[in-house]
Write a protein that holds these residues in place. Sequence first.
Motif, PDB file in Angstrom:
ATOM      1  N   ASP A 180      15.293 -30.586 -11.035  1.00  0.00           N
ATOM      2  CA  ASP A 180      14.882 -30.378  -9.644  1.00  0.00           C
ATOM      3  C   ASP A 180      14.951 -31.648  -8.799  1.00  0.00           C
ATOM      4  OD1 ASP A 180      14.202 -27.634 -10.148  1.00  0.00           O
ATOM      5  OD2 ASP A 180      12.442 -28.388 -11.215  1.00  0.00           O
ATOM      6  N   VAL A 181      15.403 -32.749  -9.382  1.00  0.00           N
ATOM      7  CA  VAL A 181      15.497 -34.001  -8.617  1.00  0.00           C
ATOM      8  C   VAL A 181      16.385 -33.855  -7.384  1.00  0.00           C
ATOM      9  CG1 VAL A 181      16.270 -36.413  -8.691  1.00  0.00           C
ATOM     10  CG2 VAL A 181      14.892 -35.483 -10.561  1.00  0.00           C
ATOM     11  N   PRO A 182      17.542 -33.187  -7.458  1.00  0.00           N
ATOM     12  CA  PRO A 182      18.323 -33.014  -6.224  1.00  0.00           C
ATOM     13  C   PRO A 182      17.549 -32.274  -5.137  1.00  0.00           C
ATOM     14  CG  PRO A 182      19.689 -32.562  -8.135  1.00  0.00           C
ATOM     15  CD  PRO A 182      18.278 -32.689  -8.643  1.00  0.00           C
ATOM     16  N   TRP A 183      16.778 -31.244  -5.523  1.00  0.00           N
ATOM     17  CA  TRP A 183      15.945 -30.521  -4.547  1.00  0.00           C
ATOM     18  C   TRP A 183      14.950 -31.475  -3.914  1.00  0.00           C
ATOM     19  CZ3 TRP A 183      11.074 -29.491  -3.011  1.00  0.00           C
ATOM     20  CH2 TRP A 183      10.843 -28.339  -2.241  1.00  0.00           C
ATOM     21  N   ILE A 184      14.293 -32.263  -4.739  1.00  0.00           N
ATOM     22  CA  ILE A 184      13.296 -33.210  -4.232  1.00  0.00           C
ATOM     23  C   ILE A 184      13.940 -34.209  -3.293  1.00  0.00           C
ATOM     24  CG2 ILE A 184      11.763 -35.091  -4.910  1.00  0.00           C
ATOM     25  CD1 ILE A 184      11.217 -33.488  -7.513  1.00  0.00           C
ATOM     26  N   TYR A 185      15.045 -34.791  -3.720  1.00  0.00           N
ATOM     27  CA  TYR A 185      15.719 -35.806  -2.911  1.00  0.00           C
ATOM     28  C   TYR A 185      16.147 -35.243  -1.562  1.00  0.00           C
ATOM     29  CZ  TYR A 185      19.271 -39.188  -1.460  1.00  0.00           C
ATOM     30  OH  TYR A 185      20.014 -40.097  -0.741  1.00  0.00           O
ATOM     31  N   ASN A 186      16.793 -34.096  -1.582  1.00  0.00           N
ATOM     32  CA  ASN A 186      17.291 -33.508  -0.331  1.00  0.00           C
ATOM     33  C   ASN A 186      16.156 -33.150   0.618  1.00  0.00           C
ATOM     34  OD1 ASN A 186      20.006 -33.693  -1.071  1.00  0.00           O
ATOM     35  ND2 ASN A 186      19.985 -31.721  -2.116  1.00  0.00           N
ATOM     36  N   ASN A 187      15.041 -32.670   0.079  1.00  0.00           N
ATOM     37  CA  ASN A 187      13.930 -32.304   0.954  1.00  0.00           C
ATOM     38  C   ASN A 187      13.136 -33.511   1.413  1.00  0.00           C
ATOM     39  OD1 ASN A 187      13.805 -29.228   1.272  1.00  0.00           O
ATOM     40  ND2 ASN A 187      14.207 -29.491  -0.897  1.00  0.00           N
ATOM     41  N   LEU A 188      13.121 -34.580   0.632  1.00  0.00           N
ATOM     42  CA  LEU A 188      12.555 -35.837   1.132  1.00  0.00           C
ATOM     43  C   LEU A 188      13.355 -36.324   2.332  1.00  0.00           C
ATOM     44  CD1 LEU A 188      11.776 -37.723  -2.209  1.00  0.00           C
ATOM     45  CD2 LEU A 188      10.093 -37.060  -0.477  1.00  0.00           C
ATOM     46  N   ARG A 189      14.665 -36.261   2.229  1.00  0.00           N
ATOM     47  CA  ARG A 189      15.513 -36.694   3.346  1.00  0.00           C
ATOM     48  C   ARG A 189      15.318 -35.814   4.564  1.00  0.00           C
ATOM     49  NH1 ARG A 189      19.636 -40.309   2.571  1.00  0.00           N
ATOM     50  NH2 ARG A 189      20.705 -39.456   4.375  1.00  0.00           N
ATOM     51  N   ASP A 190      14.928 -34.574   4.348  1.00  0.00           N
ATOM     52  CA  ASP A 190      14.766 -33.616   5.442  1.00  0.00           C
ATOM     53  C   ASP A 190      13.341 -33.626   6.012  1.00  0.00           C
ATOM     54  OD1 ASP A 190      15.861 -31.593   7.099  1.00  0.00           O
ATOM     55  OD2 ASP A 190      14.968 -30.027   5.860  1.00  0.00           O
ATOM     56  N   SER A 191      12.473 -34.460   5.463  1.00  0.00           N
ATOM     57  CA  SER A 191      11.061 -34.424   5.853  1.00  0.00           C
ATOM     58  C   SER A 191      10.777 -35.184   7.147  1.00  0.00           C
ATOM     59  CB  SER A 191      10.185 -34.971   4.718  1.00  0.00           C
ATOM     60  OG  SER A 191      10.211 -34.128   3.597  1.00  0.00           O
ATOM     61  N   HIS A 192      11.269 -36.408   7.250  1.00  0.00           N
ATOM     62  CA  HIS A 192      11.164 -37.207   8.478  1.00  0.00           C
ATOM     63  C   HIS A 192       9.728 -37.520   8.903  1.00  0.00           C
ATOM     64  CE1 HIS A 192      15.424 -36.438   8.831  1.00  0.00           C
ATOM     65  NE2 HIS A 192      15.226 -35.141   8.972  1.00  0.00           N
ATOM     66  N   THR A 193       8.767 -37.400   8.005  1.00  0.00           N
ATOM     67  CA  THR A 193       7.395 -37.754   8.345  1.00  0.00           C
ATOM     68  C   THR A 193       6.619 -38.053   7.064  1.00  0.00           C
ATOM     69  OG1 THR A 193       5.288 -36.964   9.266  1.00  0.00           O
ATOM     70  CG2 THR A 193       6.756 -35.295   8.385  1.00  0.00           C
TER      71      THR A 193
END
Length: 249
Positions: free
Chosen positions: A97-110
């Motif tokens: 699930d690391v790719p999921w985590i990484y991509n959603n961290l990048r999409d968080s912006h806060t």
Amino acid sequence: MNADDEAAALLEQMVAVGTPRRAEGEKAYLKSSLQFVGSGVPAVRSTVKAWLRPHSDLTHHDLFAVADALWSHPIHECRLAAIELLSCRPLLVTLTDVPWIYNNLRDSHTWALVDPLAGGVTADLTARDPDGLLPHLDRWVHDGDFWIRRSAMLALRTLLRRDEQLERFFDYSELLLPEKEFFIRKVIGWVMREVAGRHPEQVSAWLRQHMGEMNLVTLREPLRRLPDAGELRALYDASRQGSRRNSVG
């Protein structure tokens, strides 16, 4: 399980306990482009925990299907609820699930989304599978996105509480210390404050060694836990005064 229906039901419950005033205030405070329903963090957590109670047999597939469905809504509380789902079922989160985590961290912006995803979900996964995660963090700390660099620091927190990976933490701190980004400066100090509570001598020595590069945003946090805080602050002030004299000269 229909993930879209479950996500919609969770959203409906969060909307029911939210208020427009809170939504407006939180959106302004976080300076976010997302929509807000104004339910607040405790209500999001309660809603997620209530949803999980009848789903004790939740699978990895179902967990991430609902998380994805929640994240697809451009609503802050939905994305926070997705993170809370993973936080409440940590053993279902794996190295795959690391790719999921990484991509959603990048999409968080806060920080309000990055910090629980990196400092909670990812930090716990790193503690369970350090050999699998630490190479990822070693890349993240060099990432072009400062939220990912912040996440690399936060993802060490659970290991640091077990007195592991101190050397890696100090290496990351040294690498990031020259940065001027507030959220990087702050996270170095924040995590160092936690480390200082258990390893004051090592933190004090590191601060003394890097005082010439130190900024006050970073320094303030560990000083809260160090017995020689007054002396360290005096060294910082003297270092700043020396730098100003040299620049004038």
